[in-house]
Structures are given as C-alpha cells and as structure tokens.
Scaffold this motif. Structure first.
Motif, PDB file in Angstrom:
ATOM      1  N   ASN A 145      68.927  25.774  55.528  1.00 36.99           N
ATOM      2  CA  ASN A 145      67.778  25.010  55.040  1.00 36.99           C
ATOM      3  C   ASN A 145      68.002  23.506  55.138  1.00 36.99           C
ATOM      4  N   VAL A 150      66.707  16.696  56.565  1.00 35.43           N
ATOM      5  CA  VAL A 150      65.580  17.392  55.970  1.00 35.43           C
ATOM      6  C   VAL A 150      66.129  18.604  55.212  1.00 35.43           C
ATOM      7  N   ASN A 208      64.944  21.908  52.985  1.00 32.98           N
ATOM      8  CA  ASN A 208      63.811  22.774  52.659  1.00 32.98           C
ATOM      9  C   ASN A 208      62.492  22.188  53.166  1.00 32.98           C
ATOM     10  N   GLY A 209      62.559  21.593  54.360  1.00 37.15           N
ATOM     11  CA  GLY A 209      61.349  21.073  54.989  1.00 37.15           C
ATOM     12  C   GLY A 209      60.920  19.702  54.515  1.00 37.15           C
ATOM     13  N   THR A 210      61.661  19.082  53.596  1.00 36.13           N
ATOM     14  CA  THR A 210      61.290  17.782  53.042  1.00 36.13           C
ATOM     15  C   THR A 210      62.392  16.768  53.307  1.00 36.13           C
ATOM     16  N   PRO A 211      62.046  15.573  53.806  1.00 33.58           N
ATOM     17  CA  PRO A 211      63.081  14.564  54.064  1.00 33.58           C
ATOM     18  C   PRO A 211      63.892  14.261  52.807  1.00 33.58           C
ATOM     19  N   GLU A 270      65.650  12.434  49.901  1.00 35.42           N
ATOM     20  CA  GLU A 270      65.286  11.242  49.130  1.00 35.42           C
ATOM     21  C   GLU A 270      66.547  10.606  48.562  1.00 35.42           C
ATOM     22  N   ARG A 312      67.019  10.663  44.633  1.00 40.69           N
ATOM     23  CA  ARG A 312      66.894  11.936  43.936  1.00 40.69           C
ATOM     24  C   ARG A 312      68.235  12.640  43.817  1.00 40.69           C
ATOM     25  N   TYR A 367      70.392  16.072  43.988  1.00 41.14           N
ATOM     26  CA  TYR A 367      70.339  17.398  44.597  1.00 41.14           C
ATOM     27  C   TYR A 367      71.424  18.272  43.992  1.00 41.14           C
ATOM     28  N   SER A 377      63.257  23.546  45.726  1.00 42.86           N
ATOM     29  CA  SER A 377      63.656  22.149  45.902  1.00 42.86           C
ATOM     30  C   SER A 377      62.708  21.206  45.193  1.00 42.86           C
ATOM     31  N   SER A 378      61.683  21.746  44.518  1.00 41.55           N
ATOM     32  CA  SER A 378      60.712  20.875  43.869  1.00 41.55           C
ATOM     33  C   SER A 378      61.180  20.357  42.522  1.00 41.55           C
ATOM     34  N   ASN A 380      63.413  18.283  40.221  1.00 43.97           N
ATOM     35  CA  ASN A 380      64.292  17.108  40.281  1.00 43.97           C
ATOM     36  C   ASN A 380      65.181  17.111  39.053  1.00 43.97           C
TER      37      ASN A 380
END
Length: 540
Positions: A452, A461, A463-466, A468, A471, A473, A536-537, A539
């Motif tokens: 992923n 990227v 999970n499909g999101t650049p 940040e 943020r 992880y 991954s949403s 935070n």
C-alpha cells in the motif's frame, strides 16, 4: 550472461558427450611451448566447479541441488578420468539456517558451517577459496572449520589480521599439521607420458565483508603476484575467485594468459568470454555445477576448455555416504529447531509461484517474499497503517515454492527478533523510506514495504493518498531498526515506539518475527496482495 551450454540431460549422457568435445565451442590459450621430446598426444583432465553453497540438502521440494547428488557426479567423473578435481569458489560456511543454530544444548556455540565442511569432505572437494560470507562467523569458528576441512584453501589476497599492525596467513590443517593458507598451489596430473601436467591455482576474494580479523590486498596486485608465482612452477594457471563479474572481467583483461576463471558471488549461472579467458559461475546451492573438460597439448602448450553447465536434479541418484552425512545434520538441525519450540515439517501455506528471497533481489527491489513478511507484520499489529523491514532480515538467498513449513520460515528470517509499533511524523517517515529505497539500495538496509506504499512522481503515496509531512503515521517495524542499528538510519533511535504483546506459534507470550510470519501464512496463505492495513483516515 546465461550459458549457451546448459544441459538438461542425465549424467550418463554428459559423460558420453565428452567424446564429442572436438566439435563443440571451446576456449584456447597459448601458455608455453614444451620440450620437443614429449609426444604430441594431448592430456585430458576435468574440473568440477561449485560456488555459493549454503544448503547441504536438495531445495525446491527436493527437485534441485543437494551435496549427495554432487558427490555422485564427482564420483562418476573420477571413475571415468582419475585426473578429476572438484573446486568450490567461496561462500560455504554462512549464511544458512543450520549454521545459525546452536551447536550444543547449552547454546554456547553455533554450528557455523560445520555441517557444510562435513558434506564437502564427503564429496571430496579438493580446493576452495574464501567467500565474503566466510567472515560472518567468529574467528574461533572459522579456525575450527579450517582444521576440519580436507580441501586445500587457496587465498591470494586475504590475510588474518591479528592486530592493527600485524597480518599473516590464515592457518589450515594439512596432513595433521597446521600450515599457512597458500597464495597459490600446483596440482600435478599424472600421465603415462614423459611429462606430467602441472596446473597452478590462485584464489581471490572481494573485500566485501570488513571485519576486525581480516585484511585484504587489492585484487589486481595480488592476482598478478599470485599468477606470476604460480606460472613459474606450472604449465598453465586457472583462477578460483569470489568476485563480482566486473572484477572477474577486469582480472581476465589484466592477466589474459589465464584460460579459465571459475567464479562465484552472483548466485546465477554465467558464461562470459573476455579475450581468450573464459569466466564461469554456477547457480548457488549446487542447483547446477560446471564441468570443465580440459585438454592440454604438451608439445605446444595450448589449452582447450569445454565447459558444460549441468543441472543437479532429482534424476541424479544421491551418493549413500554423503546422504548419510546430510541426514545426520538435518536430524541435528531439526532437534535444535524443536528445542526452539517449532515443528520443522509443519506446513503453513502453499506457494504456487516462486517467492523471491535471493539477496540480489531483496536488497535491490520489492519482492513477493519481502512484501509477504511486511504484510505479516501488519497483520500482527492491526492498529498500524503500513509496515516495513530491512531486507537484511531476509537471509534465505533462495526462492520458496510449494509447501512452506516452519523450517522454511526459519530459513527465510533466521534472526527473528521483536517487532514494535511506531508513531512517526510524515516528514521523518519519508526520509526513512527515501533512504531505504535509495541510499541503502544493494545493502541490508534496503526496505521491503507493504504494497500500500507506492512511489509516484518522486513522492510517496500511502493507501492512495500522498504522504503528508505534518501528519503522524502508525507503522510496524523491526525493533532492530527502531534501535537505530541499520545503516544510514541511526536517526530512527528515540522516535515514538511502543512494544507489542504477541503470542508465538506455541501459544506462549512471544514477540518474534519468525512466529509473526508463521501465523500470517497459516491464517492468510501467501496472498500478500490481500494485505489490508488499518484505515488511513485516522490521524492518530
């Protein structure tokens, strides 16, 4: 490059094929004119070449390799022509599962290649040179193996460093007497003619494994020195090397009088011609061996070499004496594995395609085996979003296929070790991933990452999101890396980590990468593509 002489025939066909060598491609090299009184009849001898052998047993479900099968090949060739020698071009003591196991119930010593030396003695290997992995083990273990080894070790450029200012040859036991490891040897092939054939052999090793008890001379200087000394005493000189193919090619250009360079290190079979010099490498773990049919012409000094790559398959019978040695050590290994709480033959999954754990692969690119291990870590920590590990954790240097057992997992990740949960800022995570796929490429610090995590347009990227930068992880990784012990990643020490409470395959509280992989394979199979991280949403 891949050899055009690869054979898929039985040993019997190979033996009969030697009668047709005059019609096959060969390499020739003018060495030295001989005395006119010698008859013109050529003299033939055979050299069997192995390299990078870590496993004494057959691999791929018993279909390929195995030292007992190699013994059969060598014995049949010697029965055909007594002027047959067998050589191994480095890397035989380490790494392997058996070498990593405890050699005594108290766990005070490791087996450290003792099993391989026993198998090599059974085969009747005549000459070896150092590989870089010989120096993974302790000096005491190395010295013990050199006392046990019947083959003559040749090393033209590797020395025992006793302190910062003193170097000397390593010592081996020869005829019950401790002797310095020679820079070259001369092997005499006896004939019924007026002159025997004297084959000089030199041995060269790349300076890859830097340890406090080893010192290296440069390959070019030592190679020339050893060649000159050997050629003064010989009719022709061959090289036994554990170098990169680029170094072997440079050696052939530097010393074009060498007809044959028998190399190792790359693990895949190669046949390369540089001028009049042939360079050959067999596949690792005795999946193939090279058979060199050599014809020497005493009157002219010309040498013809016909090289055959022979697959070691289940069609070749196992030599009973060597098979008994292999069985003895496999039983010892299984006992040591059971003492660790594992079940050697317990099947966990069925790999329908090869899962690549070869060092040249896992240290340079993502592989299905590397991602499987990463996904196993993510499966164990269901609060993490991604997982990564240093490729040096994977030490099998082989491809796994078919039934995968506890023993296979132990072979793949023999070091084990705990995994931890980390909460890492995006900018720091990107730095880790950039170094792990860039600066550390080709090394054990190259990262194997869950699928992923992708690279797109120079960025990361997840999970499909650049990614940040600001943020946090949630990640899972080896404790080894969290301690800052991996090359170029020492800054990882002191980040936000917490331990994980996990259970081993025996149900006990245990956090160990080997158990993590076993549990994942048993529950999910080999489908790393189905590796699903936490959302991954969030935070955290």
């Amino acid at each position: 490059m891949r050899s055009t002489h690869a054979l898929t025939v039985t040993l019997a066909v190979v033996l009969s094929a030697c009668q047709a060598t005059r019609q096959t491609p060969r390499t020739s090299q003018q060495i030295r004119p001989q005395e006119a009184r010698c008859p013109a009849r050529p003299i033939e001898f055979i050299v069997v070449q192995l390299n990078d052998v870590y496993e004494i047993s057959p691999l791929d479900g018993g279909r390929v390799g195995g030292m007992a099968r190699v013994a059969t090949v060598v014995n049949q060739l010697r029965a055909k022509n007594p002027n047959t020698i067998a050589i191994l071009s480095g890397d035989f003591l380490n790494p392997s599962l058996i070498s990593s196991l405890d050699g005594d119930p108290g766990g005070t010593t490791k087996i450290a290649g003792e099993q391989m030396v026993a198998a090599m003695n059974g085969v009747g290997i005549d000459y070896v040179t150092f590989g870089n992995h010989e120096f993974d083990i302790s000096l005491a273990s190395l010295q013990s193996r050199l006392r046990e080894l019947n083959a003559t070790l040749i090393s033209s450029n590797v020395w025992h460093k006793t302190d910062s200012r003193t170097i000397q040859p390593f010592v081996q036991l020869t005829g019950g007497v401790e002797m310095p490891v020679p820079e070259h040897v001369v092997h005499t092939f006896k004939t019924d003619m007026c002159k025997d054939v004297r084959l000089g052999l030199i041995g060269l090793t790349l300076a890859f494994n830097i340890t406090d008890y080893v010192d290296y001379d440069s390959v070019d200087v030592a190679g020339t020195r050893a060649f000159n000394a050997a050629s003064a005493e010989s009719d022709l000189v061959f090289a036994i090397t554990h170098l990169t193919i680029h170094q072997d090619s440079a050696l052939a250009r530097q010393i074009p009088q060498i007809p044959l360079v028998m190399g190792g290190h790359e693990h895949e079979d190669m046949l390369t011609q540089v001028g009049h010099t042939r360079i050959t490498k067999a596949d690792a773990n005795a999946k193939t061996v090279y058979i060199h049919w050599v014809t020497y012409h005493p009157e002219t000094g010309e040498t013809d070499v016909w090289s055959q790559l022979m697959p070691i398959t289940e069609d070749i019978a196992e030599d009973p004496a060597v098979k008994s040695i292999v069985t003895l050590w496999e039983d010892k290994a299984n006992g040591a594995i059971r003492a660790m709480g594992y079940y050697p033959d317990s099947v966990l999954a069925d790999f329908e395609e090869p899962y690549d754990g070869r060092g040249a692969s896992v240290r340079n690119k993502p592989t299905n085996l590397g991602r499987t291990v990463a996904c196993a870590m993510l499966h164990a920590d269901n609060t993490a979003e991604l997982a990564f590990l240093n490729s040096g954790s994977i030490r099998i240097d082989d491809q796994l296929m078919g039934d995968i057992t506890h023993r296979d997992v132990l072979r793949a990740v023999p070091f084990g070790g705990a995994i931890v949960h980390g909460s890492i800022r995006g900018d720091v995570l990107k730095r880790i991933l950039d170094i792990g796929s860039g600066e550390n490429q080709g090394e054990g610090g190259f990262l194997q990452v869950t699928p992923n995590v992708e690279r797109q347009n120079g960025g990361v990227v997840i999970n499909g999101t650049p990614l940040e930068a600001g943020r946090r992880y949630e990640v899972v990784l080896p404790a080894f890396m969290s301690e800052g012990r991996e090359s170029n990643l020492d800054f990882m020490k002191g980040l936000d980590y917490r331990p994980l409470q996990l259970r081993g395959v025996d149900g006990s509280e245990k956090n160990d990468l080997r158990d993590v992989v076993m549990e994942y394979l048993e529950s999910k199979g080999a489908a790393w593509e189905e590796c699903v991280p936490a959302s991954s949403s969030t935070n955290r």
